[in-house]
Design a protein around this motif. Structure first.
Motif, PDB file in Angstrom:
ATOM      1  N   TRP A   1       0.888  -1.022  -0.030  1.00 28.30           N
ATOM      2  CA  TRP A   1      -0.051   0.084   0.010  1.00 28.30           C
ATOM      3  C   TRP A   1       0.776   1.227  -0.039  1.00 28.30           C
ATOM      4  O   TRP A   1       2.020   1.286  -0.423  1.00 28.30           O
ATOM      5  CB  TRP A   1      -1.110   0.007   1.190  1.00 28.30           C
ATOM      6  N   ASP A   2       0.343   2.220   0.337  1.00 30.33           N
ATOM      7  CA  ASP A   2       1.204   3.654   0.671  1.00 30.33           C
ATOM      8  C   ASP A   2       0.670   4.168   2.042  1.00 30.33           C
ATOM      9  O   ASP A   2      -0.261   3.599   2.533  1.00 30.33           O
ATOM     10  CB  ASP A   2       1.114   4.575  -0.520  1.00 30.33           C
TER      11      ASP A   2
ATOM     12  N   SER B   1      -0.860   6.748   2.504  1.00 26.42           N
ATOM     13  CA  SER B   1      -2.096   8.072   2.599  1.00 26.42           C
ATOM     14  C   SER B   1      -3.392   7.518   3.233  1.00 26.42           C
ATOM     15  O   SER B   1      -3.830   8.550   3.785  1.00 26.42           O
ATOM     16  CB  SER B   1      -2.578   8.259   0.959  1.00 26.42           C
TER      17      SER B   1
ATOM     18  N   ASP C   1       6.453   6.140   2.426  1.00 26.94           N
ATOM     19  CA  ASP C   1       6.108   4.902   1.935  1.00 26.94           C
ATOM     20  C   ASP C   1       7.458   4.247   1.829  1.00 26.94           C
ATOM     21  O   ASP C   1       8.375   4.546   1.429  1.00 26.94           O
ATOM     22  CB  ASP C   1       5.557   5.212   0.391  1.00 26.94           C
TER      23      ASP C   1
ATOM     24  N   CYS D   1       6.864   0.513  -2.258  1.00 22.43           N
ATOM     25  CA  CYS D   1       5.478   0.980  -2.019  1.00 22.43           C
ATOM     26  C   CYS D   1       5.342   2.442  -2.399  1.00 22.43           C
ATOM     27  O   CYS D   1       6.059   3.339  -2.389  1.00 22.43           O
ATOM     28  CB  CYS D   1       5.029   0.676  -0.375  1.00 22.43           C
ATOM     29  N   GLY D   2       3.991   2.789  -2.892  1.00 19.16           N
ATOM     30  CA  GLY D   2       3.715   4.052  -3.139  1.00 19.16           C
ATOM     31  C   GLY D   2       4.525   4.725  -4.295  1.00 19.16           C
ATOM     32  O   GLY D   2       4.851   4.031  -5.435  1.00 19.16           O
ATOM     33  N   ARG D   3       5.002   5.722  -3.979  1.00 21.01           N
ATOM     34  CA  ARG D   3       5.924   6.593  -4.728  1.00 21.01           C
ATOM     35  C   ARG D   3       7.464   6.552  -4.353  1.00 21.01           C
ATOM     36  O   ARG D   3       8.651   7.200  -4.785  1.00 21.01           O
ATOM     37  CB  ARG D   3       5.674   8.116  -4.679  1.00 21.01           C
TER      38      ARG D   3
ATOM     39  N   PRO E   1      -0.302  -5.122  -9.575  1.00 21.60           N
ATOM     40  CA  PRO E   1      -1.028  -3.733  -8.604  1.00 21.60           C
ATOM     41  C   PRO E   1      -2.573  -4.039  -8.574  1.00 21.60           C
ATOM     42  O   PRO E   1      -3.311  -3.711  -7.755  1.00 21.60           O
ATOM     43  CB  PRO E   1      -0.570  -2.547  -9.173  1.00 21.60           C
TER      44      PRO E   1
ATOM     45  N   ARG F   1      -4.840  -4.079  -5.380  1.00 16.75           N
ATOM     46  CA  ARG F   1      -6.131  -3.128  -5.218  1.00 16.75           C
ATOM     47  C   ARG F   1      -7.394  -3.850  -5.182  1.00 16.75           C
ATOM     48  O   ARG F   1      -8.040  -3.596  -4.188  1.00 16.75           O
ATOM     49  CB  ARG F   1      -5.792  -2.176  -6.392  1.00 16.75           C
TER      50      ARG F   1
ATOM     51  N   ARG G   1      -7.356   6.203  -3.586  1.00 18.55           N
ATOM     52  CA  ARG G   1      -6.353   7.182  -3.606  1.00 18.55           C
ATOM     53  C   ARG G   1      -4.964   6.506  -3.293  1.00 18.55           C
ATOM     54  O   ARG G   1      -4.032   7.125  -3.491  1.00 18.55           O
ATOM     55  CB  ARG G   1      -6.512   8.338  -2.612  1.00 18.55           C
TER      56      ARG G   1
ATOM     57  N   ARG H   1      -1.815   4.373  -3.938  1.00 16.98           N
ATOM     58  CA  ARG H   1      -0.735   3.839  -5.056  1.00 16.98           C
ATOM     59  C   ARG H   1      -0.348   2.492  -4.770  1.00 16.98           C
ATOM     60  O   ARG H   1       0.589   2.097  -4.175  1.00 16.98           O
ATOM     61  CB  ARG H   1       0.183   4.974  -5.184  1.00 16.98           C
TER      62      ARG H   1
ATOM     63  N   THR I   1       0.976  -1.273  -4.857  1.00 20.47           N
ATOM     64  CA  THR I   1       2.112  -1.788  -5.588  1.00 20.47           C
ATOM     65  C   THR I   1       1.906  -3.504  -5.555  1.00 20.47           C
ATOM     66  O   THR I   1       1.177  -3.849  -4.811  1.00 20.47           O
ATOM     67  CB  THR I   1       3.486  -1.360  -5.376  1.00 20.47           C
TER      68      THR I   1
END
Length: 287
Positions: free
Chosen positions: A42-43, A45, A64, A68-70, A167, A171, A197, A199, A201
């Motif tokens: 996950w991230d 957020s 993150d 993960c995420g960005r 991903p 999700r 929302r 992101r 992975t």
């Protein structure tokens, strides 16, 4: 989403090269709190609210994890380990010039938070393990739970779907598990909005499925955390279907510096089910 946070990337490893995406609350505060997300694919957020309400008292540090995420992705499968993630967080504190922080770890992040507190005890002032566990979960931990199987059936079907991968699979599984993770029907829309929302992975999923991902839970964690002596809050939803609340209460009895707060009518995403009560418990503990 970023209006009250400053977002940047911070280099935490040279070999392999890893940068963590980090959101920090924009307004300075006297103390810093490191928030470690779960998943792990996950991230961070989905944890911003309600924690963003603490920004005036704490500088929130919300990275993150690697993969993960960005944050940096595309590493070799053996580079996604709980030990590596913990080392990244120590390096992040060093890079940000933070000698000591409060730490909140959520779900899988709660296991990483335990590792951090044991690996670098002098860097942790107070420790919050939220919707996570210290004791191992035995196979019969949920025996007699009336609707658990029904609530988990949709997620199980997603993981068994051969048409999903990467991903998209991560999700879909998170969305399918929403009714298991959130107890109150009126909180479900908020949770699904948060998931939209995230992101997602699937970097950590690869070593997991290959059977090479080491266990995240530290060995003999309760005894070692008791010896470390950090003030410890175990914050949990009564209807958590991932980590049983009764094991959290048992762990609190094994650790003199710990106390458990179990929130009624709250599932794994207790901060979504009962945001004010959850946040009040965090704020009281950190005061």
């Amino acid at each position: 989403m970023s209006s009250s946070f400053i977002e940047s990337t911070v280099a935490v490893s040279g070999e392999p090269a890893v940068e963590l995406f980090v959101a920090r609350s924009a307004h300075p505060a006297g103390r810093a709190m490191l928030v470690i997300h779960g998943g792990p694919d996950w991230d961070h957020s989905y944890l911003r609210k309600p924690l963003d309400r603490l920004a005036g008292r704490h500088q929130l540090i919300m990275p993150d994890l690697r993969g993960c995420g960005r944050s940096t992705r595309g590493l070799a499968d053996d580079q996604y380990t709980p030990a590596a993630a913990t080392e990244d967080l120590v390096a992040l504190l060093n890079a940000l010039g933070l000698r000591q922080v409060d730490v909140l770890g959520f779900s899988y992040g709660g296991l990483i938070a335990q590792r951090l507190a044991l690996a670098a005890p002098e860097r942790v002032r107070r420790l919050i393990i939220a919707s996570s566990g210290i004791l191992p979960v035995p196979p019969d931990a949920y025996d007699g739970w009336p609707d658990r199987a029904e609530r988990l059936a949709a997620e199980a079907a997603v993981w068994a779907d051969p048409s999903l991968s990467g991903p998209a699979l991560t999700r879909a599984a998170a969305v399918a598990s929403a009714r298991a993770d959130v107890r109150r029907p009126q909180a479900l829309a908020d949770h699904l909005d948060r998931l939209s929302r995230v992101r997602f992975t699937a970097e950590w999923l690869r070593p997991l499925r290959a059977g090479i991902l080491p266990a995240a839970r530290p060995e003999d964690s309760a005894r070692r955390l008791a010896a470390a002596g950090h003030p410890l809050l175990l914050l949990h939803g009564r209807q958590d279907l991932t980590f049983p609340a009764h094991l959290v209460e048992r762990a609190a009895k094994l650790i003199p510096s710990a106390r458990a707060v179990i929130i009624e009518e709250a599932g794994h995403m207790a901060h979504v089910d009962q945001p004010q009560e959850w946040l009040d418990a965090v704020a009281r503990f950190l005061a």
